[in-house]
Design an enzyme around this catalytic site. Sequence first.
Site, PDB file in Angstrom:
ATOM      1  N   ILE A 227     -20.763  -8.132  52.583  1.00 30.17           N
ATOM      2  CA  ILE A 227     -20.940  -6.944  52.125  1.00 30.17           C
ATOM      3  C   ILE A 227     -22.622  -6.486  52.513  1.00 30.17           C
ATOM      4  O   ILE A 227     -23.396  -7.381  52.061  1.00 30.17           O
ATOM      5  CB  ILE A 227     -20.700  -6.909  50.492  1.00 30.17           C
ATOM      6  CG1 ILE A 227     -19.137  -6.997  50.465  1.00 30.17           C
ATOM      7  CG2 ILE A 227     -21.226  -5.585  50.079  1.00 30.17           C
ATOM      8  CD1 ILE A 227     -18.733  -7.401  49.010  1.00 30.17           C
ATOM      9  N   HIS A 228     -22.747  -5.413  52.817  1.00 21.59           N
ATOM     10  CA  HIS A 228     -24.155  -4.818  52.926  1.00 21.59           C
ATOM     11  C   HIS A 228     -25.089  -4.820  51.717  1.00 21.59           C
ATOM     12  O   HIS A 228     -24.480  -4.615  50.465  1.00 21.59           O
ATOM     13  CB  HIS A 228     -24.137  -3.588  53.514  1.00 21.59           C
ATOM     14  CG  HIS A 228     -25.521  -3.084  53.989  1.00 21.59           C
ATOM     15  ND1 HIS A 228     -26.649  -2.783  53.213  1.00 21.59           N
ATOM     16  CD2 HIS A 228     -25.871  -2.861  55.131  1.00 21.59           C
ATOM     17  CE1 HIS A 228     -27.600  -2.474  53.745  1.00 21.59           C
ATOM     18  NE2 HIS A 228     -27.202  -2.382  55.211  1.00 21.59           N
TER      19      HIS A 228
END
Length: 345
Positions: A227-228
């Site tokens: 996940i960014h």
Amino acid sequence: MLIVRPVRISDLPLIETMAVESGIGVTSLPNNREKLYEKIQTSLGAFEHEAIAGTGREYYMFVLEDEGRVIGTASISASAGFEEPFYSYRSETMVHASRALKVNNRIHVLTMCHDLTGMVQLCGFFCSPQYQLRAYELLSRARLLYMAAARERFGRRILVEMQGMLDENDQSPFWDAIGRRFFNMDFPQVEQAFAQRSKTFIAELMPTYPIYVPLLPDAAQNAIGQIHPDFERPFSILSREGFEADDYIDIFDGGAVLTAEVDQLFSLRQQGIYQVEVAPVLPAGAQEMLLSNHRSGQFAATQAHASLVDDVMFITQETARALSVSSGQRICTAPLLPEAGRAQA
């Protein structure tokens, strides 16, 4: 006071600004005035829809206001991939064995599928980064209180896509290892195409055979299911709601796809419906919580202090104005999310 309400046509200029600020990560918030206007029009029609059950085509767009200024937006798609399949990669294991050689290998593979087509989808989330987690929680969870008020419009399962990892040039290692070889396009280009055009190009150009993960570069393998950092706040809220990473990842950047049973989410399990009493001073024991007017039309939600006394929820006049409710009407309440790491009762 922070308030979540359905989007209006007059919000379009600020929605455009947020589409620019959100960058390439929020594909359901395209930097395209005509597409945004179309989404707002579709949302207006969905909120006005009077049928007992939705058709699956509905798209609901909400905005977060701070003293009348729009600072965020978030949406619900009643049925992911209603008009076209909703593509993702299914992460699974394939066994390669040889009795003669006494070899038994379990190989991680990715298979393109549309297993998630038809699920409810949370999408289009953006909140101005200068606001604290309180604003993020209200904007994200207000959608779920709307679903509670119009439960017949939505299905049993729900999903949300998280943006995957990008490098310092906003390129995706996962995309570079797979998609670029078939599209000959940079990651930002294909994200823009995905947001503004038909999704059938995915089926037309992407490989349909399983992709053997060990054959991918290390950077691409390490990006799978990640996940960014910009999505850590929304992810924290969703995970505490009860969303979990499933066996699916985003077909472009390899980001995690979270899923859940709608009725098992914290907001829906912990919601309460009470008669409201507007009071100049709250009784003792007031607690901060999420509040909505429990309407499918003219929906509004906020986060404020309220007191429950003998099954009557006491709220202030300011909260009553925010929710457009008066004494004797009903409101929906939900407690604030448990802190990260604390068990959800």
